[in-house]
Design a protein around this motif. Structure first.
Motif, short mmCIF file in Angstrom:
data_model
loop_
_atom_site.label_atom_id
_atom_site.label_comp_id
_atom_site.label_asym_id
_atom_site.label_seq_id
_atom_site.Cartn_x
_atom_site.Cartn_y
_atom_site.Cartn_z
N LEU A 231 0.65 -1.23 -0.18
CA LEU A 231 -0.01 -0.06 0.13
C LEU A 231 0.96 1.18 0.08
O LEU A 231 0.59 2.27 -0.55
CB LEU A 231 -1.07 -0.07 1.38
CG LEU A 231 -1.84 -1.19 1.53
CD1 LEU A 231 -2.47 -1.25 2.86
CD2 LEU A 231 -2.91 -1.19 0.28
N GLU A 232 2.04 1.32 0.57
CA GLU A 232 2.81 2.41 0.82
C GLU A 232 4.23 2.09 1.28
O GLU A 232 4.41 1.02 2.05
CB GLU A 232 2.05 3.34 1.70
CG GLU A 232 2.80 4.63 2.24
CD GLU A 232 2.17 5.36 3.20
OE1 GLU A 232 0.94 5.49 3.25
OE2 GLU A 232 2.75 6.38 3.88
N TYR A 233 5.05 2.63 0.98
CA TYR A 233 6.48 2.75 1.22
C TYR A 233 7.46 4.19 1.49
O TYR A 233 6.88 5.02 0.89
CB TYR A 233 7.41 1.84 0.02
CG TYR A 233 8.87 1.79 0.27
CD1 TYR A 233 9.49 0.86 1.25
CD2 TYR A 233 9.61 2.38 -0.62
CE1 TYR A 233 10.87 0.66 1.50
CE2 TYR A 233 10.92 2.17 -0.51
CZ TYR A 233 11.63 1.27 0.83
OH TYR A 233 12.86 1.23 0.98
N GLY A 234 8.11 4.07 2.34
CA GLY A 234 8.88 5.42 2.92
C GLY A 234 10.34 4.80 3.13
O GLY A 234 10.38 3.92 4.00
N CYS A 235 11.37 5.59 2.80
CA CYS A 235 12.65 5.41 3.12
C CYS A 235 13.34 6.61 3.33
O CYS A 235 13.17 7.72 2.61
CB CYS A 235 13.40 4.50 2.14
SG CYS A 235 15.19 4.11 2.54
N SER A 236 14.24 6.78 4.52
CA SER A 236 14.79 7.91 4.77
C SER A 236 15.91 8.20 4.26
O SER A 236 16.60 9.27 3.99
CB SER A 236 15.13 7.98 6.46
OG SER A 236 15.82 7.01 6.56
N ASP A 237 16.53 7.23 3.65
CA ASP A 237 17.89 7.12 2.85
C ASP A 237 17.63 6.87 1.24
O ASP A 237 17.56 5.86 0.98
CB ASP A 237 18.83 6.18 3.26
CG ASP A 237 20.30 6.18 2.81
OD1 ASP A 237 20.50 7.08 1.80
OD2 ASP A 237 21.22 5.41 2.79
N LEU A 238 17.61 8.15 0.46
CA LEU A 238 17.02 8.13 -0.73
C LEU A 238 18.28 7.43 -1.74
O LEU A 238 17.97 6.95 -2.75
CB LEU A 238 16.76 9.40 -1.34
CG LEU A 238 15.75 10.00 -0.58
CD1 LEU A 238 15.33 11.43 -1.37
CD2 LEU A 238 14.39 9.19 -0.72
N SER A 239 19.37 7.47 -1.22
CA SER A 239 20.62 6.89 -1.83
C SER A 239 20.66 5.33 -1.91
O SER A 239 21.04 4.69 -2.91
CB SER A 239 21.82 7.51 -1.42
OG SER A 239 22.00 6.94 -0.25
N SER A 240 19.85 4.68 -0.93
CA SER A 240 19.89 3.28 -1.02
C SER A 240 18.35 2.50 -0.60
O SER A 240 18.59 1.77 0.15
CB SER A 240 21.01 2.74 0.11
OG SER A 240 20.65 3.52 1.45
#
Length: 322
Positions: A231-240
């Motif tokens: 449904l949804e995804y989020g990550c604080s490190d956009l480089s990995s």
């Protein structure tokens, strides 16, 4: 037939109307809870934006207008969402929903909302009002394809755990959301009340990716038979950003009796052997012209041109569906 906005005293009847029509008089408890939840958990709700046609004995048809803002090219754009469109079988084909939809569109124009979106399969019906299909891309990954891929990779330092969306979790997720989702076109702009009411209580399984005890990424999913839907995804490190996603998928494959996982292609994890899917359920319509990066968007065609030029940049999280 009377066309009007709903009154507070009519809410229970309205919930029952929507539940009986959408559920075809089956699983009424499930559908009643669904519509009740989507009303009371919506911090932007307005009972004056629920339009109904009544025949003296009850509700014959209804359309609801949802108020949202979305990210578009890094800017905040006002949105009117159309939902809960439902007409009792005996009243179909006489224009009730059309009249109510015109009332909703007139309200959006009065409030100078920029665009309208809805989810539907009746494209011809909504097309008469200016709505156009905005195709969305998804990937379908099967268990064996992922297992072969993952076994060749080095184990990661992070840990995946199921989380319950505590106040602290939500605070960190909100920070991750603002960092990650603001890079796309389409995600709903959220405030804390929306996180604590709508997002927290939408049915789903919530996973967190932790490094040294710190929440660095999250994923929401639900299971539908043998398929898991992200449904949804989020990550604080956009480089990995792919690393936590791979770990989330591994966790799901190990803990769910599922054969496939479906997720938005926009989140950027593509494997040889995965299947690409097109979804045509989302429709958009320009309501009030607005400027975007100095360009005047004064037609639905221009809006569509912007959104379809970068399909990999468009995502509308399933958590926010109405």
């Amino acid at each position: 037939m009377e066309f009007k906005t709903l009154k507070e005293s009519e809410l229970e009847k309205w919930f029952y109307h929507c539940a009986s029509v959408f559920g075809d008089n089956q699983n009424l408890d499930y559908w009643f809870d669904y519509f009740k939840r989507h009303y009371f958990n919506d911090p932007f709700k307005d009972i004056n934006s629920i339009f109904v046609a009544t025949d003296g004995s009850g509700i014959a048809s209804t359309v609801r207008l949802f108020y949202r803002k979305i990210y578009l090219k890094g800017e905040e754009i006002t949105v009117g969402g159309i939902g809960e469109v439902s007409t009792k079988p005996q009243y179909r084909g006489i224009g009730l929903a059309s009249t109510l939809l015109r009332m909703a569109i007139d309200t959006m124009r009065e409030k100078k909302l920029s665009i309208s979106i809805l989810f539907a399969s009746l494209h011809n019906f909504y097309g008469k009002f200016g709505y156009k299909v905005l195709p969305r891309e998804f990937c379908l990954l099967d268990r064996n394809t992922f297992r072969k891929y993952y076994e060749s990779k080095i184990a990661q330092a992070g840990e995946v755990k199921e989380i319950k969306l505590s106040d602290n979790d939500i605070e960190i997720m909100d920070e991750i959301y603002r960092l990650y989702s603001a890079n796309f076109n389409g995600p709903v702009i959220r405030n804390k009340e929306y996180w604590h009411s709508w997002v927290k209580f939408e049915p789903k399984t919530s996973l967190g990716y932790f490094i040294e005890g710190r929440l660095c990424a999250y994923l929401f999913y639900r299971k539908n038979g043998k398929e898991v839907i992200v449904l949804e995804y989020g990550c604080s490190d956009l480089s990995s950003k792919e690393i936590p996603l791979k770990e989330f998928i591994k966790f799901i494959m190990n803990n769910e009796d599922a054969q496939t996982i479906k997720y938005p292609k926009a989140i950027g994890f593509e494997l040889t052997g995965s299947t690409e899917l097109k979804d045509n359920s989302l429709m958009v319509n320009l309501i009030t012209p607005f400027k975007l990066e100095g360009l005047l968007i004064d037609s639905t065609e221009k809006l569509m041109d912007i959104l379809t030029k970068e399909p990999h940049k468009f995502v509308f999280w399933g958590t926010d569906n109405f």
